[in-house]
Design a protein around this motif. Structure first.
Motif, PDB file in Angstrom:
ATOM      1  N   ASP A 238      46.884  49.145  19.342  1.00 41.79           N
ATOM      2  CA  ASP A 238      46.439  47.912  19.989  1.00 41.79           C
ATOM      3  C   ASP A 238      45.119  48.198  20.696  1.00 41.79           C
ATOM      4  O   ASP A 238      45.085  48.880  21.727  1.00 41.79           O
ATOM      5  N   LYS A 239      44.041  47.706  20.132  1.00 40.88           N
ATOM      6  CA  LYS A 239      42.714  47.993  20.667  1.00 40.88           C
ATOM      7  C   LYS A 239      42.552  47.480  22.088  1.00 40.88           C
ATOM      8  O   LYS A 239      41.794  48.041  22.894  1.00 40.88           O
ATOM      9  N   THR A 240      43.265  46.409  22.444  1.00 40.10           N
ATOM     10  CA  THR A 240      43.090  45.786  23.767  1.00 40.10           C
ATOM     11  C   THR A 240      43.630  46.668  24.893  1.00 40.10           C
ATOM     12  O   THR A 240      43.204  46.529  26.042  1.00 40.10           O
ATOM     13  N   ILE A 241      44.566  47.576  24.598  1.00 35.05           N
ATOM     14  CA  ILE A 241      45.116  48.424  25.659  1.00 35.05           C
ATOM     15  C   ILE A 241      44.897  49.913  25.393  1.00 35.05           C
ATOM     16  O   ILE A 241      45.287  50.746  26.220  1.00 35.05           O
ATOM     17  N   PHE A 242      44.269  50.257  24.265  1.00 37.56           N
ATOM     18  CA  PHE A 242      44.108  51.668  23.910  1.00 37.56           C
ATOM     19  C   PHE A 242      43.278  52.427  24.946  1.00 37.56           C
ATOM     20  O   PHE A 242      43.488  53.616  25.174  1.00 37.56           O
ATOM     21  N   ASP A 243      42.310  51.755  25.575  1.00 39.92           N
ATOM     22  CA  ASP A 243      41.429  52.416  26.539  1.00 39.92           C
ATOM     23  C   ASP A 243      42.026  52.483  27.942  1.00 39.92           C
ATOM     24  O   ASP A 243      41.356  52.939  28.877  1.00 39.92           O
ATOM     25  N   LEU A 244      43.265  52.007  28.120  1.00 33.23           N
ATOM     26  CA  LEU A 244      43.906  52.061  29.429  1.00 33.23           C
ATOM     27  C   LEU A 244      44.149  53.519  29.826  1.00 33.23           C
ATOM     28  O   LEU A 244      44.668  54.302  29.047  1.00 33.23           O
ATOM     29  N   LYS A 245      43.767  53.866  31.061  1.00 35.03           N
ATOM     30  CA  LYS A 245      43.935  55.232  31.540  1.00 35.03           C
ATOM     31  C   LYS A 245      44.455  55.235  32.975  1.00 35.03           C
ATOM     32  O   LYS A 245      44.086  54.374  33.778  1.00 35.03           O
ATOM     33  N   LYS A 246      45.283  56.214  33.280  1.00 32.34           N
ATOM     34  CA  LYS A 246      45.713  56.429  34.654  1.00 32.34           C
ATOM     35  C   LYS A 246      44.619  57.207  35.374  1.00 32.34           C
ATOM     36  O   LYS A 246      44.088  58.180  34.830  1.00 32.34           O
ATOM     37  N   ILE A 247      44.244  56.790  36.568  1.00 29.83           N
ATOM     38  CA  ILE A 247      43.128  57.411  37.271  1.00 29.83           C
ATOM     39  C   ILE A 247      43.561  57.855  38.666  1.00 29.83           C
ATOM     40  O   ILE A 247      44.543  57.362  39.212  1.00 29.83           O
ATOM     41  N   ASN A 248      42.803  58.769  39.228  1.00 25.40           N
ATOM     42  CA  ASN A 248      42.999  59.208  40.606  1.00 25.40           C
ATOM     43  C   ASN A 248      42.085  58.403  41.520  1.00 25.40           C
ATOM     44  O   ASN A 248      40.886  58.270  41.235  1.00 25.40           O
ATOM     45  N   VAL A 249      42.627  57.875  42.583  1.00 19.55           N
ATOM     46  CA  VAL A 249      41.861  57.045  43.518  1.00 19.55           C
ATOM     47  C   VAL A 249      41.835  57.733  44.882  1.00 19.55           C
ATOM     48  O   VAL A 249      42.871  58.193  45.380  1.00 19.55           O
ATOM     49  N   CYS A 250      40.648  57.812  45.471  1.00 23.21           N
ATOM     50  CA  CYS A 250      40.502  58.360  46.821  1.00 23.21           C
ATOM     51  C   CYS A 250      39.714  57.360  47.665  1.00 23.21           C
ATOM     52  O   CYS A 250      39.342  56.272  47.176  1.00 23.21           O
ATOM     53  N   ASP A 251      39.411  57.712  48.901  1.00 25.64           N
ATOM     54  CA  ASP A 251      38.758  56.759  49.791  1.00 25.64           C
ATOM     55  C   ASP A 251      37.308  56.485  49.409  1.00 25.64           C
ATOM     56  O   ASP A 251      36.687  55.569  49.941  1.00 25.64           O
TER      57      ASP A 251
END
Length: 303
Positions: A238-251
Motif C-alpha cells: 500500500d503506497k499510501t502507508i508504506f512510508d510510515l515510520k516510527k520516530i523518536n521525539v525530543c523537546d
C-alpha cells in the motif's frame, strides 16, 4: 585452483546464510530486515565476542562496540540494509567490511577475510556450509557435459573444435560453420526471457510489505510469517502507508508546521506512547494515530 578469493568468500558466506535461515537464529533471518540483523548483531557481540569480531564491528561502524548501549536509532539501523542486500544477493558490496560483518551474523567460521584467505585453499578443507572444492569440480564437469550436448548436430554427432584432415585446406570445422546459428539461438532466447520478465513485473507482479521494527519493508507475498502479533502480518503493498515510520521525539523536534498544524502523530501503547511521521493506524496495535498536541508533548516528552 585455490578457492580463497574475495568472490569465493562472498559465496561461502551467502551459502552459510541460506543454511542459517533454518537454524537457531532463523527468526532473525525470516525476514532478514535491517532491524532483525541489528538485533542479531547486538545479541552476538554481547556474548563473549572475539577480538576479530570487535575489529570488524569497528571497521564497519567506525566506533567501538558498547554492550551497555544498545543503539536502535534509524540512522544506525539503516546501515544494516547493505548487509541484508548482500546476503539476499541484491547487491555486491564495495567494501570487505560489509562481507565480514555478514560473516559474523551467519556464524561463518573462517572470518574475517584474512583468515579465509589463509586457510580456505587447504586441499582437504570443506566449509561447514557444504561449499567445497569437490563441489566446484563436480559443477565444472556438469557444465562440460552440457556444452557437449549443445554442440550435437542434426545427425546426433558431437562436433569438435578441429576438423578432420582433408585434401582441401578450405574446409572449415563444423563447429565454426554452425556457430552463427548457435549465436542467433542464444540471442533470441535471451531477448525472449527479458521480455517475459518485463511483462511479468509490469502486469502480474504484486509485492507485499511487512512492518519491521520502525518501518515497512517490501517482502515476498509468499513469505512465511514467524511470530505472533498484528505487526508481523504480510499484507499487500500500500503506497499510501508504506512510508510510515516510527520516530523518536525530543523537546527540540519540530512537531508543527508554520501554520501550527501537527506534522507528528501518536498513539498510546501498553508501554507508553509511540510517535510517527504520518497519520493512519499503529502497525503493531492497529490503534488510530492522532495529531500530536502540546499537552501530549509536555506530558510524555522529557525535557
Amino acid at each position: 585452483m585455490p578457492n580463497n578469493t574475495v568472490n569465493d568468500y562472498k559465496e561461502a558466506v551467502r551459502i552459510k546464510f541460506e543454511k542459517e535461515k533454518n537454524g537457531p537464529f532463523s527468526n532473525y533471518f525470516n525476514p532478514a530486515s535491517q532491524a532483525n540483523l541489528r538485533d542479531l548483531c547486538w545479541k552476538i557481540l554481547t556474548s563473549e565476542p572475539s577480538s576479530d569480531d570487535l575489529n570488524v564491528y569497528y571497521d564497519f561502524f567506525k566506533s567501538k562496540f558498547d554492550p551497555a548501549a544498545e543503539d536502535i536509532s534509524i540512522t544506525y539501523t539503516d546501515k544494516f540494509k547493505k548487509v541484508g542486500d548482500f546476503l539476499k544477493r541484491k547487491s555486491e558490496p564495495a567494501k570487505i567490511d560489509t562481507i565480514n560483518l555478514a560473516a559474523i551474523l551467519v556464524n561463518f567460521e573462517l572470518r574475517p577475510y584474512q583468515k579465509f584467505f589463509k586457510y580456505a585453499d587447504k586441499e582437504n578443507f570443506t566449509y561447514d556450509n557444504g561449499f567445497s572444492k569437490s563441489d566446484t569440480k563436480q559443477d565444472s564437469q556438469n557444465i562440460d557435459e552440457e556444452v557437449k550436448q549443445e554442440q550435437k548436430n542434426e545427425n546426433g554427432q558431437i562436433l569438435t573444435d578441429t576438423a578432420k584432415t582433408t585434401n582441401s585446406s578450405d574446409v572449415k570445422p563444423k563447429s565454426l560453420v554452425n556457430l552463427p546459428k548457435t549465436l542467433k539461438y542464444i540471442g533470441f532466447t535471451t531477448v525472449s526471457t527479458f521480455c517475459l520478465i518485463a511483462v511479468y513485473f509490469m502486469f502480474f507482479y504484486k509485492p507485499c510489505m511487512q512492518w519491521s521494527g520502525d518501518h515497512f519493508e517490501k517482502v515476498s507475498c509468499d513469505l512465511e510469517v514467524n511470530g505472533i502479533g498484528n505487526f508481523n502480518v504480510v499484507e499487500p503493498f500500500d503506497k499510501t502507508i508504506f512510508d510510515l515510520k516510527k520516530i523518536n521525539v525530543c523537546d527540540t523536534t519540530s512537531c508543527f508546521d508554520k501554520n501550527g498544524q501537527a506534522v507528528v502523530w501518536y498513539a498510546k501503547t501498553a508501554n507508553g506512547i509511540d510517535f510517527f511521521n504520518g497519520h493512519g493506524r499503529h502497525p503493531e496495535t492497529n490503534s488510530p494515530l492522532r495529531p500530536v498536541t502540546r499537552y501530549i508533548l509536555n506530558k510524555y516528552v522529557k525535557k
